[in-house]
Design a protein around this motif. Structure first.
Motif, PDB file in Angstrom:
ATOM      1  N   PHE A  15      32.902  69.441 -43.090  1.00  0.00           N
ATOM      2  CA  PHE A  15      31.526  69.937 -43.017  1.00  0.00           C
ATOM      3  C   PHE A  15      31.154  70.701 -44.291  1.00  0.00           C
ATOM      4  O   PHE A  15      30.087  70.478 -44.879  1.00  0.00           O
ATOM      5  N   LEU A  16      32.040  71.586 -44.737  1.00  0.00           N
ATOM      6  CA  LEU A  16      31.774  72.361 -45.952  1.00  0.00           C
ATOM      7  C   LEU A  16      31.754  71.456 -47.184  1.00  0.00           C
ATOM      8  O   LEU A  16      30.944  71.649 -48.094  1.00  0.00           O
ATOM      9  N   ASP A  17      32.652  70.461 -47.210  1.00  0.00           N
ATOM     10  CA  ASP A  17      32.656  69.508 -48.329  1.00  0.00           C
ATOM     11  C   ASP A  17      31.338  68.745 -48.390  1.00  0.00           C
ATOM     12  O   ASP A  17      30.780  68.510 -49.463  1.00  0.00           O
ATOM     13  N   THR A  18      30.851  68.330 -47.224  1.00  0.00           N
ATOM     14  CA  THR A  18      29.589  67.582 -47.163  1.00  0.00           C
ATOM     15  C   THR A  18      28.435  68.419 -47.697  1.00  0.00           C
ATOM     16  O   THR A  18      27.530  67.904 -48.360  1.00  0.00           O
ATOM     17  N   GLN A  32      32.857  79.720 -53.932  1.00  0.00           N
ATOM     18  CA  GLN A  32      31.488  80.211 -53.774  1.00  0.00           C
ATOM     19  C   GLN A  32      31.392  81.364 -52.774  1.00  0.00           C
ATOM     20  O   GLN A  32      30.361  82.019 -52.702  1.00  0.00           O
ATOM     21  N   TYR A  33      32.457  81.590 -52.004  1.00  0.00           N
ATOM     22  CA  TYR A  33      32.379  82.685 -51.030  1.00  0.00           C
ATOM     23  C   TYR A  33      33.647  83.531 -50.938  1.00  0.00           C
ATOM     24  O   TYR A  33      33.588  84.681 -50.493  1.00  0.00           O
ATOM     25  N   LEU A  46      29.277  75.178 -37.766  1.00  0.00           N
ATOM     26  CA  LEU A  46      29.050  73.791 -37.361  1.00  0.00           C
ATOM     27  C   LEU A  46      27.682  73.579 -36.723  1.00  0.00           C
ATOM     28  O   LEU A  46      27.215  72.442 -36.612  1.00  0.00           O
ATOM     29  N   GLN A  47      27.055  74.674 -36.301  1.00  0.00           N
ATOM     30  CA  GLN A  47      25.698  74.582 -35.757  1.00  0.00           C
ATOM     31  C   GLN A  47      24.633  74.667 -36.850  1.00  0.00           C
ATOM     32  O   GLN A  47      23.443  74.603 -36.563  1.00  0.00           O
ATOM     33  N   MET A  48      25.085  74.819 -38.107  1.00  0.00           N
ATOM     34  CA  MET A  48      24.146  74.980 -39.226  1.00  0.00           C
ATOM     35  C   MET A  48      24.041  73.702 -40.059  1.00  0.00           C
ATOM     36  O   MET A  48      23.804  73.754 -41.262  1.00  0.00           O
ATOM     37  N   LYS A  49      24.178  72.551 -39.414  1.00  0.00           N
ATOM     38  CA  LYS A  49      24.165  71.281 -40.139  1.00  0.00           C
ATOM     39  C   LYS A  49      22.849  71.038 -40.865  1.00  0.00           C
ATOM     40  O   LYS A  49      22.804  70.367 -41.894  1.00  0.00           O
ATOM     41  N   THR A  87      22.696  77.677 -49.168  1.00  0.00           N
ATOM     42  CA  THR A  87      22.743  79.104 -49.509  1.00  0.00           C
ATOM     43  C   THR A  87      22.948  79.965 -48.265  1.00  0.00           C
ATOM     44  O   THR A  87      23.694  80.955 -48.301  1.00  0.00           O
ATOM     45  N   ALA A  88      22.316  79.598 -47.159  1.00  0.00           N
ATOM     46  CA  ALA A  88      22.445  80.372 -45.921  1.00  0.00           C
ATOM     47  C   ALA A  88      23.869  80.313 -45.384  1.00  0.00           C
ATOM     48  O   ALA A  88      24.404  81.317 -44.883  1.00  0.00           O
ATOM     49  N   ILE A  89      24.502  79.160 -45.510  1.00  0.00           N
ATOM     50  CA  ILE A  89      25.878  79.003 -45.033  1.00  0.00           C
ATOM     51  C   ILE A  89      26.833  79.843 -45.882  1.00  0.00           C
ATOM     52  O   ILE A  89      27.727  80.518 -45.357  1.00  0.00           O
ATOM     53  N   ILE A  90      26.633  79.799 -47.192  1.00  0.00           N
ATOM     54  CA  ILE A  90      27.478  80.606 -48.089  1.00  0.00           C
ATOM     55  C   ILE A  90      27.319  82.092 -47.775  1.00  0.00           C
ATOM     56  O   ILE A  90      28.297  82.858 -47.784  1.00  0.00           O
ATOM     57  N   GLN A  91      26.096  82.505 -47.473  1.00  0.00           N
ATOM     58  CA  GLN A  91      25.836  83.910 -47.156  1.00  0.00           C
ATOM     59  C   GLN A  91      26.581  84.329 -45.888  1.00  0.00           C
ATOM     60  O   GLN A  91      27.161  85.425 -45.825  1.00  0.00           O
TER      61      GLN A  91
END
Length: 682
Positions: A175-178, A185-186, A236-239, A244-248
């Motif tokens: 998921f993160l790779d995609t 980055q984090y 996984l719910q943040m597809k 930027t939001a996921i990294i945060q």
């Protein structure tokens, strides 16, 4: 009663510190408890071996003249302002921090940079209220032993963390790779400051209590792993969310950790460390956590398909019935072609022919189901061949392992946990046993074994073969393997017997004699009165045409060496595509397809000669009559060449390539063919 127990361990800890105990003994006494403030300085000094370090700051000349001294001073002031101390305390802290970092830079001949984590590391140390000399000694030891080197862009630590995440949670890693989110980055602040710059002080102190007692620098990676996995459901719910939001979310995870959670947090990290192959970290531990001048190849880990396992760990796992149920046990999958497997293999290995994946996809899927079923049966039976961790074995020879890598990639795509690959492949196993291979390998045939054939022994050796040879001096393991060999073979045969109903492995044979076109060669029907126009379709209907294929060797044509970059810039070049040429025997070569105005040119990279390539063929575009792709593997493209033969097309030859952007490549080729046909009709 609980209070009495607490008093007991504290008394025992105080006594142990007076007696000069070890970090492991402290760990056994505390059992994950938080160290009292009064004892923490002594515990850390002991765990970091700083008790007799002396006062190194006596050598400091008190001259603050680093090239970026002002930058350091400004960073220290900003840091101290956040602490909210009294004004006099602030000045003292600024002086201590700047002195420690300045002396460290001078004595180690290194450079301070903003956000390198050093100031953050000093915060927990300053809270101990130790003399400045002891603070410096602790600071120096932490940087030397516990902070991984190379925490920079595309650095090795971030690649290692990704491999560990992929091993334990391939779905989350995918998921993160995609989303194109890499650990750097984090997690760089986590690694640089050992979480001191991202957690509250109370949490950092407790975490370091447990971290230093373990005396395991690599443990920081498992702490990072748990931090990521804890956010799994939310991530996984943040597809559909922005990158930027996921990294945060990931970046802020440590800030949410509370002191009461630290013990459980570290216990989980310990559990995952036990479920990770030990040999993976052994080779990089010294260069990641020391002041040695050894360099580590970043590409070795950035381009690794999955986590590598050393041969000695694999063999020991197969031979030793370990009492510790938490230890890693492997289910060995030998994915070499059938002829190589039949020339010698470990008796505990399950054979999954890598050639099936492209040649017989349905049979491959059936074989995979058989493999998973065999793994479950072996685990239920308590077999020596049993293991929850899948370790794939290729040949260990670079040119032959491309198919094996595709097999491993297919398991990762299925989100299969605990997937690894034997570093060095069968070559490493062969070298490990040395003269004892007859006793330890099943059906070893020296005349058919590719490792035994003198002309092939120097190809594709992996980085760990040398260390594997050194490990082969471990006679105890070899003798044990030999003694258990008959028992393992019996178990292996029992498992294989149960797989007959699952595995379909047709013995496909090809005509390897010199290619020749006869009157009976395959013909393709074409329309009357139409020039030889190519077609693009699926390959299933034409699978028989593989028999026409003729793999070029150096004897087929005059060798022509070119500089790749210069060749690609020639004026008549329309486009080029990096790819892998797939030969009839399953070998794959890094190559380029170059499309010119009139030709399809194939360049093959020359190993160990960077930037140079051989011209393998120059195919006139007018001879391309068919471009086909496998339905299940659309990136596998076959170009078929032919000539008019009455109302038919005579297929004379073919090339097959694995092209990452196949749709673009075929479109460029087809457009150029149409353009050439249009020019002829004008």
């Amino acid at each position: 009663m609980a209070g009495d127990d607490d008093d007991t361990w504290l008394i025992e800890l105080e006594s142990a510190l007076l007696d000069g105990c070890t970090a492991q003994e402290i760990n056994a006494l505390t059992k994950g408890k938080k160290i009292p403030v009064s004892l923490r300085p002594d515990v850390w000094l002991l765990c970091l071996n700083c008790q007799d370090a002396g006062n190194q700051l006596l050598l400091f000349d008190e001259i603050f003249d680093l090239p970026n001294q002002n930058e350091l001073r400004d960073d220290v002031k900003k840091f101290v302002e956040k602490l909210g101390n009294e004004e006099d305390d602030k000045l003292a802290v600024i002086s201590d921090v700047e002195s420690i970092i300045t002396f460290y830079c001078k004595s180690k001949n290194t450079t301070y940079t903003s956000n390198n984590g050093w100031i953050d590391i000093l915060l927990p140390l300053l809270s101990l209220k130790l003399p400045r000399s002891d603070t410096y000694n602790l600071f120096e030891r932490i940087l030397k032993l516990y902070t991984p080197k190379g925490c920079s862009k595309n650095g090795v630590p971030c690649h290692i963390l990704r491999l560990i995440l992929q091993y334990h949670d391939p779905e989350l890693c995918s998921f993160l790779d995609t989303k194109r989110i890499t650990p750097e980055q984090y997690c760089s602040p986590w690694l640089k400051s050992l979480f001191a710059g991202t957690c509250s002080l109370d949490v950092a102190l407790y975490m370091w209590d447990l971290y230093f007692q373990r005396s395991d620098p690599f443990f920081i990676f498992f702490l990072c792993l748990i931090m990521i996995i804890n956010a799994r459901e939310q991530l996984l719910q943040m597809k559909n969310d922005d990158k930027t939001a996921i990294i945060q979310i990931l970046t802020n995870m440590p800030a949410d950790l509370e002191a009461n959670d630290v013990s459980d947090f570290c216990s989980l990290a310990h559990y995952y460390s036990l479920k990770t192959p030990q040999s993976f970290r052994d080779d990089v531990l010294e260069v990641l956590f020391s002041e040695s001048e050894l360099e580590i190849n970043s590409r070795l880990y950035s381009q690794a398909l999955c986590l590598p396992v050393a041969v000695h760990e694999l063999i020991e796992s197969a031979t030793l019935e370990l009492a510790n149920s938490d230890s890693v046990k492997f289910f060995l999958v030998d994915c070499r072609p059938t002829d190589q497997y039949n020339a010698g293999h470990l008796s505990t290995a399950f054979h999954l022919d890598c050639n099936l994946m492209l040649q017989e996809p349905a049979a491959f899927n059936t074989a995979v189901q058989g493999l998973l079923n065999a793994q479950r049966q072996a685990l239920a039976a308590g077999s020596l061949a049993a293991g929850e961790h899948l370790c794939f074995v290729g040949s260990g020879r670079t040119e032959e392992d491309s198919y094996a890598h595709m097999v491993v990639a297919s398991f990762l795509k299925r989100n299969t946990k605990h997937v690894s690959m034997l570093d060095g492949g069968f070559v490493a196993i062969h070298d490990y046993f040395g003269p004892h291979m007859t006793d330890c390998l099943e059906e070893h045939n020296a005349s058919a074994c590719l490792v035994c054939v003198p002309n092939n022994t120097s190809v594709g050796m992996s980085k760990n073969v040398a260390s594997a040879t050194k490990t082969s001096e471990n006679m105890i393991t070899k003798q044990l393997f030999s003694k258990l060999s008959s028992a393992m073979k019996a178990k292996s045969q029992e498992v294989k017997g149960k797989l007959i109903e699952y595995i379909v492995n047709p013995n496909s044979t090809y005509n390897n004699s010199e290619w020749h076109v006869s009157a009976n060669d395959r013909k393709e029907q074409r329309y009357r009165n139409v020039p030889p126009v190519f077609s693009i379709n699926d390959e299933d209907e034409d699978s028989r045409s593989d028999s026409l294929r003729h793999d070029l060797t150096l004897s087929d044509s005059i060798e022509e060496i070119v500089n790749v970059q210069s060749f690609l810039k020639e004026p008549n070049t329309i486009d080029n595509f990096q790819c892998q040429e797939v030969l009839l025997n399953g070998y794959m070569h890094d190559s380029y397809i170059v499309v010119t105005e009139t030709h399809l040119i194939v360049l093959r990279d020359i190993p160990n000669k960077r930037g140079l390539a051989k011209i393998m063929s120059r195919r006139p575009l007018s001879t391309i009559v068919k471009i086909t792709a496998k339905k299940r593997h659309p990136e596998l493209i076959t170009f078929k060449y032919g000539i008019p033969d009455g109302d038919n097309l005579l297929i004379k030859d073919m090339d097959r390539f694995l092209i990452p952007n196949a749709s673009v490549a075929t479109k460029v080729v087809s457009n150029q063919i149409v353009q050439q046909l249009d020019n002829k009709l004008q």
